[in-house]
Design a protein around this motif. Structure first.
Motif, PDB file in Angstrom:
ATOM      1  N   PRO A  20      -2.006  -5.675   3.809  1.00  0.00           N
ATOM      2  CA  PRO A  20      -0.776  -5.439   3.046  1.00  0.00           C
ATOM      3  C   PRO A  20       0.430  -6.119   3.687  1.00  0.00           C
ATOM      4  CG  PRO A  20      -1.353  -3.495   4.323  1.00  0.00           C
ATOM      5  CD  PRO A  20      -2.484  -4.462   4.498  1.00  0.00           C
ATOM      6  N   THR A  64       0.847  -1.192   0.000  1.00  0.00           N
ATOM      7  CA  THR A  64       0.000   0.000   0.000  1.00  0.00           C
ATOM      8  C   THR A  64       0.884   1.243   0.000  1.00  0.00           C
ATOM      9  OG1 THR A  64      -0.181  -0.091   2.420  1.00  0.00           O
ATOM     10  CG2 THR A  64      -1.966  -1.072   1.140  1.00  0.00           C
ATOM     11  N   CYS A  68       3.543  -1.353   4.069  1.00  0.00           N
ATOM     12  CA  CYS A  68       2.876  -0.056   3.922  1.00  0.00           C
ATOM     13  C   CYS A  68       3.936   1.021   3.736  1.00  0.00           C
ATOM     14  CB  CYS A  68       2.047   0.274   5.168  1.00  0.00           C
ATOM     15  SG  CYS A  68       0.707  -0.866   5.523  1.00  0.00           S
TER      16      CYS A  68
END
Length: 233
Positions: free
Chosen positions: A48, A7, A51
């Motif tokens: 995720p 992400t 990040c």
């Protein structure tokens, strides 16, 4: 094979596009966000692996996002920021970030750092996801420490990396150079400070006497040694 999800939280569209293109070409899936509110809402349905978080966001302080991620999510957190001061890097790492990349950067460096972090975060071949030692149980699949009475205390991904390193090598000296090699950091004052902070927090969560810790011992000028008896399952 499932592609790891990365992400990207950055308010600059050009940077989001540049990172997403480089990461997807390197074999990752990506989700990009310009605001922290949308990013945090997406975490309810997505998990995720890494990040990427900018510190300068339009709707909140990026450091607050980093801190929440470190406490509540199992993802690796890498800060991407134009703030180059040593204190900003130290603060980000102290709050639980796993790495700090300064803008402007080469997307290839970000890909390399992510790959290094994912390699460092993988369990050692002999390890499971749960370790028992000296009345404690460390649950790495959910980032939780459990005492003998069943009371639980959460730990961050960054703290978990250090704890796993100790638990994989009990009663063996671990030098700063070994920590740097295994955890993927660059030799620097901020890396050393981040390690000190993570070890201090682990000692607090393990209810160690800061003046005379019994599990995580500092060997001055050499490194650290974990003195517990460890059983993995």
């Amino acid at each position: 094979m499932t592609r790891p999800l990365i992400t990207i939280l950055d308010d600059e569209p050009d940077i989001r596009t540049m990172l997403a293109d480089a990461l997807e070409e390197a074999g990752f899936d990506t989700l990009s966000f310009g605001r922290a509110s949308a990013f945090e809402a997406a975490l309810a349905t997505h998990t995720p692996a890494v990040c990427l978080v900018d510190l300068s966001l339009p709707d909140t302080d990026g450091l607050a996002v980093v801190h929440r991620l470190a406490l509540e999510q199992g993802a690796i957190v890498i800060i991407i920021s134009g703030r180059a001061q040593v204190q900003d890097r130290v603060t980000g790492l102290e709050l639980g970030a796993d790495d700090y990349i300064i803008k402007p950067f080469d997307p290839a460096e970000v890909v390399a750092r992510i790959r290094a972090r994912l390699r460092a975060g993988k369990p050692a071949p002999q390890s499971g996801n749960t370790a028992e030692f000296n009345g404690w149980t460390a649950h790495f699949e959910r980032y939780m420490l459990e005492d003998a009475e069943g009371h639980e205390t959460p730990f961050s991904h960054a703290e978990g990396e250090v704890l796993r390193l100790f638990l994989d090598a009990p009663k063996r000296l671990i030098s700063r150079a070994q920590m740097q090699e295994h955890l993927g950091g660059a030799a620097s004052e901020s890396f050393d400070r981040a390690m000190d902070v993570r070890i201090s927090r682990l000692r607090t969560k393990l209810r160690e006497d800061p003046k005379n810790p019994q599990l995580i011992k500092t060997i001055y000028g050499a490194g650290y040694i974990f003195l517990g008896d460890v059983s993995w399952r």
